[in-house]
Design an enzyme around this catalytic site. Structure first.
Site, PDB file in Angstrom:
ATOM      1  N   ASP A 186       0.755  -1.273  -0.038  1.00 34.61           N
ATOM      2  CA  ASP A 186       0.031   0.119  -0.086  1.00 34.61           C
ATOM      3  C   ASP A 186       0.983   1.379   0.053  1.00 34.61           C
ATOM      4  O   ASP A 186       1.990   1.029   0.170  1.00 34.61           O
ATOM      5  CB  ASP A 186      -0.937  -0.046   1.246  1.00 34.61           C
ATOM      6  CG  ASP A 186      -0.259  -0.509   2.457  1.00 34.61           C
ATOM      7  OD1 ASP A 186       0.995  -0.309   2.570  1.00 34.61           O
ATOM      8  OD2 ASP A 186      -0.813  -0.782   3.519  1.00 34.61           O
TER       9      ASP A 186
ATOM     10  N   ASP B 168      -7.226  -2.578  14.471  1.00 41.49           N
ATOM     11  CA  ASP B 168      -8.713  -2.979  14.159  1.00 41.49           C
ATOM     12  C   ASP B 168      -8.645  -4.253  13.265  1.00 41.49           C
ATOM     13  O   ASP B 168      -9.679  -4.652  12.620  1.00 41.49           O
ATOM     14  CB  ASP B 168      -9.233  -1.686  13.342  1.00 41.49           C
ATOM     15  CG  ASP B 168      -8.642  -1.317  11.920  1.00 41.49           C
ATOM     16  OD1 ASP B 168      -7.332  -2.074  11.520  1.00 41.49           O
ATOM     17  OD2 ASP B 168      -8.966  -0.439  11.261  1.00 41.49           O
TER      18      ASP B 168
ATOM     19  N   HIS C 212      -7.019  -5.100  10.472  1.00 41.84           N
ATOM     20  CA  HIS C 212      -6.810  -4.926   9.095  1.00 41.84           C
ATOM     21  C   HIS C 212      -5.432  -5.372   8.648  1.00 41.84           C
ATOM     22  O   HIS C 212      -4.621  -5.596   9.341  1.00 41.84           O
ATOM     23  CB  HIS C 212      -6.851  -3.426   8.627  1.00 41.84           C
ATOM     24  CG  HIS C 212      -5.726  -2.515   8.912  1.00 41.84           C
ATOM     25  ND1 HIS C 212      -5.940  -1.185   9.140  1.00 41.84           N
ATOM     26  CD2 HIS C 212      -4.514  -2.902   9.154  1.00 41.84           C
ATOM     27  CE1 HIS C 212      -4.616  -0.719   9.591  1.00 41.84           C
ATOM     28  NE2 HIS C 212      -3.846  -1.551   9.488  1.00 41.84           N
TER      29      HIS C 212
ATOM     30  N   GLU D  54      -9.460  -1.996   5.618  1.00 43.99           N
ATOM     31  CA  GLU D  54     -10.141  -1.643   7.076  1.00 43.99           C
ATOM     32  C   GLU D  54     -11.529  -2.451   7.216  1.00 43.99           C
ATOM     33  O   GLU D  54     -11.867  -3.152   6.284  1.00 43.99           O
ATOM     34  CB  GLU D  54     -10.683  -0.230   6.879  1.00 43.99           C
ATOM     35  CG  GLU D  54      -9.405   0.795   6.538  1.00 43.99           C
ATOM     36  CD  GLU D  54      -8.481   0.817   7.817  1.00 43.99           C
ATOM     37  OE1 GLU D  54      -8.371  -0.153   8.585  1.00 43.99           O
ATOM     38  OE2 GLU D  54      -7.994   1.940   7.959  1.00 43.99           O
TER      39      GLU D  54
HETATM   40  P1  PGA Z   1       2.429  -1.491  12.849  1.00 42.65           P
HETATM   41  O1  PGA Z   1       1.126  -1.373  11.629  1.00 42.65           O
HETATM   42  O2  PGA Z   1       3.343  -2.683  12.266  1.00 42.65           O
HETATM   43  O3  PGA Z   1       2.974   0.065  12.574  1.00 42.65           O
HETATM   44  O4  PGA Z   1       1.812  -1.816  13.953  1.00 42.65           O
HETATM   45  C1  PGA Z   1       0.508  -2.619  11.319  1.00 42.65           C
HETATM   46  C2  PGA Z   1      -0.630  -2.352  10.484  1.00 42.65           C
HETATM   47  O5  PGA Z   1      -1.503  -1.309  10.480  1.00 42.65           O
HETATM   48  O6  PGA Z   1      -0.826  -3.195   9.124  1.00 42.65           O
END
Ligand code: PGA
Length: 261
Positions: free
Chosen positions: A67, A136, A138, A143
């Site tokens: 992404d 959350d 994802h 999302e």
């Molecule tokens: P993080 O993000 O590794 O910074 O916790 C993970 C994500 O949102 O996929």
């Protein structure tokens, strides 16, 4: 789905990096799906160490990132282009033309997303997709509510994700609210999925993804549908799993596990 728990973040990251190294040592022209965020940082550090000290070679490797934020150019410090350059690409011998990160500046999102999907296919599909998980639930920027069949597209980020990201930007109005992200359906087409998660803040999302129902409300639960996925956790991220002991038992006793003398 395999659940592998290590006591520390570094051990967990080294174990995940070994999966990537095993692939590259058998298929030097592998296609890797890469993730950004704080979680895969130690995994990338370990790959860099293996490149520098063990000759792990990336010259024939192709990569696709999950992404990118819309509105951030490749040289913006919070862009995922920048993240990948700083935290991996510039430290290994991958030709930059073999690396793909969704465009944060395209004006034609639909055409770009179709091109990205097509490019993955042209390169033979993704061999291992690295994934993190959001609080959350994802994966990538899929999302809650994202279709489990979704493809690469522009996505409006959830409030919780925008809030999680706010710490990286000077002003709240600078935090992007759109991203281009591979879809859950795109991710599920990778031959192998490797998800890494550490820390207590991920424990609820991990428990829901691994032991809850498959649901678009926790897009990481789609890993339950994949024939070859491995989830690497530290103790804290695994702390809410009901079957923790069983996962450890499997790791100790699965066919091919090291046997005590
Ligand atoms: P993080 O993000 O590794 O910074 O916790 C993970 C994500 O949102 O996929």
């Amino acid at each position: 789905m395999e659940v592998v728990v290590h006591s520390t973040y570094d051990e967990m990251s080294a174990a995940a990096a070994k999966e990537v190294a095993k692939l590259l040592n058998t298929k030097p022209n592998a296609v890797l799906g890469l993730a950004t965020g704080s979680t895969p940082l130690a995994l990338y550090k370990e790959l860099i160490r293996m490149h520098k000290h063990e000759g792990l070679d990336f010259t024939q490797v192709t990569t696709f990132n999950l992404d990118e934020y819309c509105g951030l150019s490749a040289d913006h410090e919070q862009s995922y282009h920048y993240f990948m350059r700083e935290n991996l690409f510039k430290h290994i011998n991958i030709p930059l033309q073999n690396t793909h990160v969704p465009s944060g500046t395209t004006r034609n999102h639909e055409a770009f997303c179709a091109w990205y999907e097509n490019r993955i296919k042209e390169c033979g599909g993704i061999d291992i997709q690295i994934l993190g998980i959001g609080s959350d639930g994802h994966i990538a920027f899929n999302e809650p509510g994202s279709s489990l069949g979704s493809r690469t597209r522009i996505k409006t980020l959830a409030k919780v994700t925008i809030d999680d990201n706010a710490r990286f930007f000077d002003k709240p109005e600078d935090v992007p609210i759109y991203a281009i992200t591979m879809g859950v359906g795109t991710i599920l087409e990778a031959r192998k999925l490797v998800l890494v998660a550490n820390g207590e803040s991920k424990a609820d999302a991990i428990a829901a993804a691994i032991e809850g129902s498959v649901t678009s409300m926790i897009t990481a639960s789609a890993l339950q549908l994949h024939p070859d996925s491995v989830i690497f956790l530290d103790d804290a991220a695994a702390s809410k799993l009901k079957l923790r002991e069983y996962y450890d038992w499997i790791q100790a006793n699965k066919p091919g596990a090291p046997r005590p003398e």
